[in-house]
Design an enzyme around this catalytic site. Structure first.
Site, PDB file in Angstrom:
ATOM      1  N   PRO A 630       0.827  -1.222   0.000  1.00  0.00           N
ATOM      2  CA  PRO A 630       0.000   0.000   0.000  1.00  0.00           C
ATOM      3  C   PRO A 630       0.852   1.259   0.000  1.00  0.00           C
ATOM      4  O   PRO A 630       1.898   1.318   0.645  1.00  0.00           O
ATOM      5  CB  PRO A 630      -0.831  -0.132   1.279  1.00  0.00           C
ATOM      6  CG  PRO A 630      -0.078  -1.074   2.146  1.00  0.00           C
ATOM      7  CD  PRO A 630       0.647  -2.011   1.239  1.00  0.00           C
ATOM      8  N   GLY A 632       1.933   5.163   0.697  1.00  0.00           N
ATOM      9  CA  GLY A 632       1.817   6.149   1.751  1.00  0.00           C
ATOM     10  C   GLY A 632       1.820   5.609   3.160  1.00  0.00           C
ATOM     11  O   GLY A 632       1.531   6.333   4.107  1.00  0.00           O
ATOM     12  N   GLY A 634       4.572   4.157   4.543  1.00  0.00           N
ATOM     13  CA  GLY A 634       5.929   4.114   5.062  1.00  0.00           C
ATOM     14  C   GLY A 634       6.564   2.748   4.993  1.00  0.00           C
ATOM     15  O   GLY A 634       7.477   2.446   5.762  1.00  0.00           O
ATOM     16  N   ASP A 682      15.702   1.354   1.456  1.00  0.00           N
ATOM     17  CA  ASP A 682      14.447   0.777   0.975  1.00  0.00           C
ATOM     18  C   ASP A 682      14.683  -0.135  -0.223  1.00  0.00           C
ATOM     19  O   ASP A 682      14.243  -1.291  -0.263  1.00  0.00           O
ATOM     20  CB  ASP A 682      13.468   1.884   0.571  1.00  0.00           C
ATOM     21  CG  ASP A 682      13.109   2.799   1.723  1.00  0.00           C
ATOM     22  OD1 ASP A 682      13.543   2.520   2.855  1.00  0.00           O
ATOM     23  OD2 ASP A 682      12.414   3.794   1.481  1.00  0.00           O
TER      24      ASP A 682
END
Length: 978
Positions: A630, A632, A634, A682
Site C-alpha cells: 500500500p 503512503g 511508510g 528501501d
C-alpha cells in the site's frame, strides 16, 4: 439503438431524483428524460434545479413531465466557482438529509407508492435508493461519481464528526439494483453491478457556422469559451490574457461587469453546447458537463483544478481521451497566464471515438429495468448486497489518506454473513501452479510457494477483452501471447531500526514484508508489438518506415489510487541527439501530467540504465505492474515498484547486474527522476532481503554486513496509522537538509579547532596527538554517523544551533553538500535535533543488533523495546512525528505496562515510527506468542475507538527480488484475449 415509442406499449412511471449540486446533473438528466417521454412514459422529477434547465432541452411542456420541488441532496457548498467550503458542505448535508432522515423516508415512501412508481432513478441522491427499498420499488443510479467518495476528502479536513454520515450514504447506495456508469467516473464502491454507457451530452441545435454568423464572428478569429458556472473570486479579465486574434466568450458574467475588447458576454440563456462546438478551445473547471461536451464536440479543453474533491479520476479519463491534456493551476488563472495553455490546447484533438448517445442508451436500460428485466449479475439478498457494499467500501476507505471510521455494523455484518472464503493454502510453487499449467509453461524460475505470485499468474491467465474494469481491459491488450513474458517480484520493507539515519551513513536493520509488487514484462520487436489504438495513431505518418519502439505500461489499482491506469510513449523520447536525455529532463517529462506521474517509478529505470550503463533499447516493451504494497504507509511501496521494474528489465534484456548495484540504480530513479530525496535502504532491502531475517546494512553508501536471524521468541509487526507518509514531503526534506547542515558545521568546527592547536607550540604528549588525529578525521567527516555520541556531546553539541535560516547558512558555509536537496534561502531549518538523531541512532542500531543475538530473556526484549521508544521520540524531536503514530506508541506502552501483561511476563515491549516519519507505519516488537496477537488486536480496537480508523497490520516476511529471481513464462494456448 432505435429507441422508439412503439417498442413499449405499457406506460411506465419513473421517479427521477436529481442532486442539488450544479446544473451538470440536471442537463444530463434532461437528456434521459427527453427519451423516456418520447417513448410515452411518465417522469416525475424530484429536484431543486430551476425549470429552464430542463425545459430548454426537453423542448415540450409535456403532460407526462411532473416537477416536485424537494432538496434531498445539497452536494457541495461553494464560496465561488472554484472554491468549496468543505465543513459547510458536510453541515448542510447533515441538515438536509441526516437530521430529518426519518421524516424524509416516511414522506418519500408514501409519495412513491401514491404515484405508483415502477422505478426510482437517482442522480445521485443517496436517500432515494433507501426510500425506494422501503417502498418495495427497484432503484437504479445514473452517475459518474457518488457522494461517499466525494465527502471522504471533506471529512479528512473537517474531522471525525461526520464519519458515520459517509457510511450511511454508502449503505443507502447499496440498496440500488445497479449503476449506469458514465465516462469520466470516480471509484464507486457501494455499487455491486455496473453498466457502462457512452457519453451523455446535450444535443446540438445549430452548426458552428450558424453560431459564428449569429454572433457576428469571422472564421479566422480563434474562439475560447470561459465556462465556470459563475466567475471565480478575484478574477479580473484583461486584454493581455488572450493571444492576438483570439476572442473570449464569457458565460455567467455579471450585467455590471465591463469586459476588455477581446471578451464578450454570452446571454444568460445561451445554449452552451452549440457554442462549445463552435469554439477552438474551452477554458473552465472540471465537471461532467464541460468535460463530456468538450469531448463530444471535439473542443480542446484547458481545465482548472477546483477545490472540490480529488479530481484525479476526471483527469485520468480526460488525458486518455485527449492523448494528453492542458492543466492550469488556479494561480495562473487569477494572474491571466493563459496564452501558453491556449496555444498548446488547440494543437490537441480529442480522440473519444465511442458513440455519444448515452441518453438514449440510459433510457432504454431504465425502461427495461422498470419492466422487470434483471441487469444485476444474480438475485442477491439484501444482506449479501450490503456485505458487498461494506467490503468494497472498506477497501476504498483503507486507501492512503482515507481516515474514515469503519462502523460497528461492518464487523457485525462480517460475523453474521461470514468472511470471504480464504485462499487455498500453498504447499509448494509448482504443485499449485499446476492448476494453471494449461495456461503457461514456466521456462525459468520457480514461484517458491508464494501465494501472491500464484495469484498474479492466475490473473494473467484470466485476462480477456470482455472485462469491464478499464485497467484489466488495457492489460488484456498489452502482450503478444505468442512471445515470452518475464515476471519479477519485490517486497516492501518494515523499518525496524535505522530509518532516516540512512542518508547519514547509519547501520540499518530492515525486514522485507509479505506484501510485494509483481511486474510482468515482454520485450518484443516493434513489428510484433500490440499497440493501443492511440499509440497506433501517433505512427500513422510513418508508413514504410522502420516501426518505432514503444513503451506501454498498465498499473493495477488505479481506481483506488486515483491515477491513470495506463502510460505509453515512444522510447525515442528518452534520447536527444543520439544520447540519453538528462535526469532533469526526464523528471520534467513525467511531471507534466499529474495523473501519469506514477510512471516515473517504472519507466525511470529505462532512463537510468541508458545513462549509467549505456544500455540501448531498440525493442518495444510492455509492462504490467501489480503491487500489494500500500502507498503512503511508510513501507516502501515506491522501492518495491522500482526494484521489480528494474529486475524485469534486466532479466528481459540479459543485463548482469548484482542486486546491490540494482538497488543503487533504483535509488537514482527515486532521487533524480521521481525527485524524492530518499536514502538507499528501501531499495536495498527490497532487492537483497531474505524472509524472516533483518537485512543489516551500513549506508556508506550501501554495504551489506549480513543478515540477522529473527530469534524465534521475537516477533515484529507493522501497524498502519492511517496517516499518509511521503518521503517527497517538505518535512522529510527539511530534516535531511538540517542533518547535512549540522555535518557541515561539525566539520567546520573541527577545522577551527585544528587551526587553533596548530597556532600554539605542541608537546609530544601522546594524548594531544590522538586528539589531533580525531579532529582531522572529523574535519573530513563523510558521514555524520561516523561520529561517536561522546565526541558529539563533548566537542560539538553546544555549537550546533537549534535552527538556522537557509540564507544565513549559505552566506557562511556556501553549501551543505547534499546533491538531492536544495536549501531555500528564506526557510528556517531545524538543525540540532536532525543533527543529533543520526549520531545516536547509529549507536542504538548497533546495540539493537547485538542484543538480538544475546541470550533469550525478558531483559533482552525490554532493552530492545526501549531502543525503539528512544528512536520514536528522537523522530518527534526532529519534527517527524504525528498524532496517529504517537497514539499507537502510547497504546503499546499502556498494554506493556498493564497489570494483566506484567502478571503474564509481558507480551509487547516497544514501538517506533518508521521510515521517513510524519505518519505512516509504526514498528512494534513483542514476544512471539498467542497473547501478543490478542494484544495487537486490542491495539487495533483502541486506536479505532480513539480515531475511528481501524489500522492495517503488516505481519510476516518474504524474500527479496534477488532471492526470487525471475520467471520466464510462455502461454501454452492462445488466451481468450488474443
Amino acid at each position: 439503438m432505435g429507441f422508439e415509442k412503439e417498442e413499449f406499449e405499457k406506460k411506465l412511471v419513473f421517479a427521477y431524483y436529481v442532486t442539488g449540486h450544479g446544473f451538470g446533473h440536471a442537463t444530463r438528466v434532461a437528456e434521459v428524460v427527453r427519451h423516456l417521454i418520447l417513448a410515452g412514459h411518465d417522469v416525475h422529477l424530484v429536484t431543486a434545479a430551476p425549470d429552464f434547465v430542463f425545459f430548454h432541452q426537453i423542448e415540450i411542456n409535456s403532460p407526462r413531465l411532473f416537477f416536485r420541488r424537494v432538496l434531498l441532496d445539497c452536494g457541495a457548498v461553494q464560496s465561488d466557482a472554484l472554491t468549496v467550503d468543505r465543513r459547510a458542505s458536510l453541515e448542510k448535508y447533515s441538515e438536509t438529509a441526516v437530521k430529518p432522515r426519518a421524516s424524509i423516508l416516511a414522506t418519500e415512501t408514501e409519495w412513491l407508492n401514491s404515484i405508483k412508481a415502477d422505478l426510482v432513478v437517482s442522480d445521485v441522491v443517496p436517500i432515494a435508493c433507501r426510500a425506494a427499498a422501503d417502498a418495495g420499488i427497484r432503484s437504479v443510479c445514473v452517475a459518474n461519481f457518488s457522494w461517499d467518495f466525494i465527502y471522504i476528502d471533506y471529512v479528512m479536513d473537517a474531522g471525525p464528526t461526520y464519519r458515520s454520515m459517509i457510511w450511511q450514504i454508502a449503505e443507502d447506495y447499496s440498496h440500488c439494483e445497479f449503476l449506469i456508469r458514465l465516462p469520466g467516473y470516480c471509484p464507486m464502491p457501494a455499487f455491486r453491478d455496473v453498466i457502462d454507457i457512452p457519453l451523455l451530452v446535450r444535443r446540438l441545435y445549430k452548426s458552428p457556422k450558424e453560431v459564428r454568423e449569429e454572433l457576428g464572428i469571422a472564421d479566422d478569429v480563434k474562439l475560447v469559451i470561459l465556462n465556470f458556472g459563475g466567475q471565480p473570486s478575484g478574477l479580473k479579465l484583461k486584454e493581455e490574457f488572450l493571444p492576438s486574434g483570439w476572442l473570449g466568450l464569457v458565460c455567467g458574467a455579471s450585467d455590471t461587469e465591463d469586459l476588455p475588447v477581446n471578451f464578450r458576454k454570452l446571454a444568460k440563456d445561451a445554449y452552451t453546447p452549440d457554442i462549445i462546438a463552435a469554439c477552438d478551445c474551452m477554458l473552465g473547471k472540471i465537471g461532467y458537463g464541460t468535460f463530456s461536451e468538450a469531448l463530444a464536440y471535439k473542443c480542446p479543453f484547458v481545465f482548472i483544478r477546483r477545490d472540490y474533491f480529488n479530481e484525479e479520476p476526471f483527469l485520468r479519463h480526460m488525458l486518455e481521451y485527449y492523448q494528453g491534456g492542458v492543466e492550469m493551476i488556479r494561480r495562473d488563472l487569477l494572474t491571466g497566464h493563459w496564452k501558453p495553455y491556449l496555444e498548446r490546447a488547440i494543437s490537441l484533438k480529442p480522440c473519444y471515438e465511442a458513440p455519444i448517445d448515452g441518453g438514449e442508451v440510459a433510457a432504454q436500460i431504465l425502461q427495461e429495468a422498470a419492466s422487470g428485466k434483471n441487469y444485476a449479475s444474480d438475485k442477491l439478498s439484501g444482506a449479501r448486497r450490503l456485505r458487498d457494499a461494506i467490503v468494497l467500501g472498506y477497501q476504498l476507505q483503507t486507501v492512503i489518506g482515507r481516515d474514515i471510521a469503519i462502523p460497528e455494523w461492518y464487523s457485525v455484518a462480517e460475523n453474521k454473513l461470514g468472511p470471504s472464503p480464504p485462499a487455498s493454502p500453498v504447499d509448494n510453487g509448482n504443485s499449485v501452479f499446476n492448476s494453471h499449467a494449461q495456461d503457461f509453461e514456466i521456462l525459468h524460475g520457480d514461484v517458491q510457494g508464494l501465494p501472491d505470485t500464484v495469484d498474479f499468474l492466475k490473473s494473467l491467465s484470466e485476462l480477456n477483452e470482455k472485462q469491464k474494469i478499464r485497467e484489466r481491459k488495457a492489460a488484456a491488450n498489452l502482450f503478444n501471447w505468442e512471445e515470452e513474458i518475464f515476471v519479477t517480484r519485490a517486497p516492501g520493507r518494515l523499518d525496524v531500526m535505522g530509518g532516516i539515519a540512512d542518508y547519514s551513513g547509519s547501520l540499518v536493520l530492515q525486514m522485507p514484508i509479505k506484501e510485494a509488487c509483481h511486474v510482468a514484462l515482454q520485450r518484443i520487436h516493434p513489428s510484433k508489438h500490440r499497440l493501443w489504438k492511440h499509440a497506433e495513431a501517433r505512427h500513422e505518418d510513418e508508413e514504410k518506415q522502420k516501426p518505432a519502439a514503444v513503451l506501454q505500461i498498465v498499473s493495477y489499482g488505479s481506481e483506488l489510487g486515483n491515477r491513470s491506469p495506463t502510460f505509453d510513449m515512444d522510447l525515442s523520447d528518452f534520447t536527444e541527439g543520439g544520447k540519453p536525455i538528462s535526469y532533469e529532463k526526464a523528471r520534467k517529462y513525467f511531471a507534466q501530467d499529474p495523473s501519469q506521474k506514477w510512471a516515473a517509478y517504472v519507466a525511470g529505470a529505462i532512463v537510468v540504465l541508458m545513462n549509467e550503463l549505456g544500455v540501448h533499447f531498440e525493442d518495444s516493451i510492455s509492462m504490467l505492474v501489480s503491487s500489494a504494497v500500500p502507498e503512503g504507509k511508510g513501507v516502501s511501496s515506491s522501492a518495491s515498484v522500482e526494484v521489480a521494474s528494474m529486475s524485469a528489465i534486466a532479466a528481459a534484456f540479459g543485463l548482469n547486474i548484482s542486486m546491490r548495484d540494482l538497488a543503487l540504480l533504483c535509488q537514482k530513479v527515486e532521487n533524480h527522476i521521481v525527485g524524492a530525496p530518499c536514502g538507499v535502504m528501501d531499495q536495498m532491502t527490497s532487492a537483497c532481503g531474505e524472509a524472516n531475517k533483518l537485512l543489516a546494512m551500513i549506508c556508506q553508501p550501501a554495504e551489506i554486513v549480513g543478515l540477522v536471524e529473527i530469534p524465534k521468541n521475537i516477533r515484529f509487526w507493522g501497524i498502519d496509522s492511517g496517516i499518509r507518509h511521503s518521503v517527497g514531503g517538505a518535512d522529510y526534506g527539511s530534516v535531511r537538509i538540517g542533518a547535512f547542515m549540522g555535518l557541515k558545521m561539525i566539520k567546520s568546527r573541527a577545522s577551527e579547532l585544528l587551526s587553533e592547536i596548530s597556532s600554539i607550540e605542541l608537546s609530544s604528549d601522546e594524548t594531544e596527538q590522538d586528539d589531533i588525529s580525531l579532529l582531522k578525521k572529523e574535519a573530513s567527516l563523510d558521514y555524520l554517523c561516523n561520529l561517536s555520541p561522546h565526541r558529539y556531546e563533548a566537542i560539538y553539541a553546544d555549537v550546533i544551533p537549534k535552527s538556522i535560516i537557509g540564507g544565513t547558512f549559505l552566506e557562511k558555509y556556501k553549501n551543505h553538500n547534499d546533491s538531492v536537496t536544495v536549501i531555500d534561502e528564506k526557510c528556517t531549518y531545524g538543525v540540532k535535533a536532525p543533527n543529533k538523531h543520526p549520531v545516536y541512532e547509529n549507536f542504538r542500531v548497533k546495540t539493537f543488533k547485538t542484543l538480538l543475538t544475546s541470550a533469550t530473556s525478558s531483559e533482552q526484549l525490554t532493552a530492545l523495546g526501549e531502543l525503539l521508544y528512544q528512536c520514536h521520540y528522537s523522530y518527534s524531536a526532529c519534527g517527524l512525528g504525528s498524532h496517529g503514530t504517537d497514539r499507537l506508541v502510547h497504546i503499546v506502552q499502556e498494554l506493556q505496562h498493564s497489570a494483566a501483561s506484567e502478571s503474564e511476563g509481558g507480551t509487547l515491549y516497544g514501538a517506533k515510527i518508521t521510515g521517513g516519519g510524519s505518519g505512516g507505519t509504526v514498528c512494534v516488537i513483542g514476544r512471539n506468542c498467542p497473547k501478543s496477537d490478542e494484544q495487537i488486536s486490542q491495539l487495533q480496537q483502541r486506536y479505532q475507538k480513539a480515531t475511528g480508523y481501524l489500522p492495517y497490520v503488516f505481519e510476516g516476511s518474504s524474500p527479496g527480488a534477488g532471492k526470487f529471481g525471475y520467471l520466464k513464462i510462455r502461454s501454452c494456448s492462445t488466451p481468450q484475449n488474443s
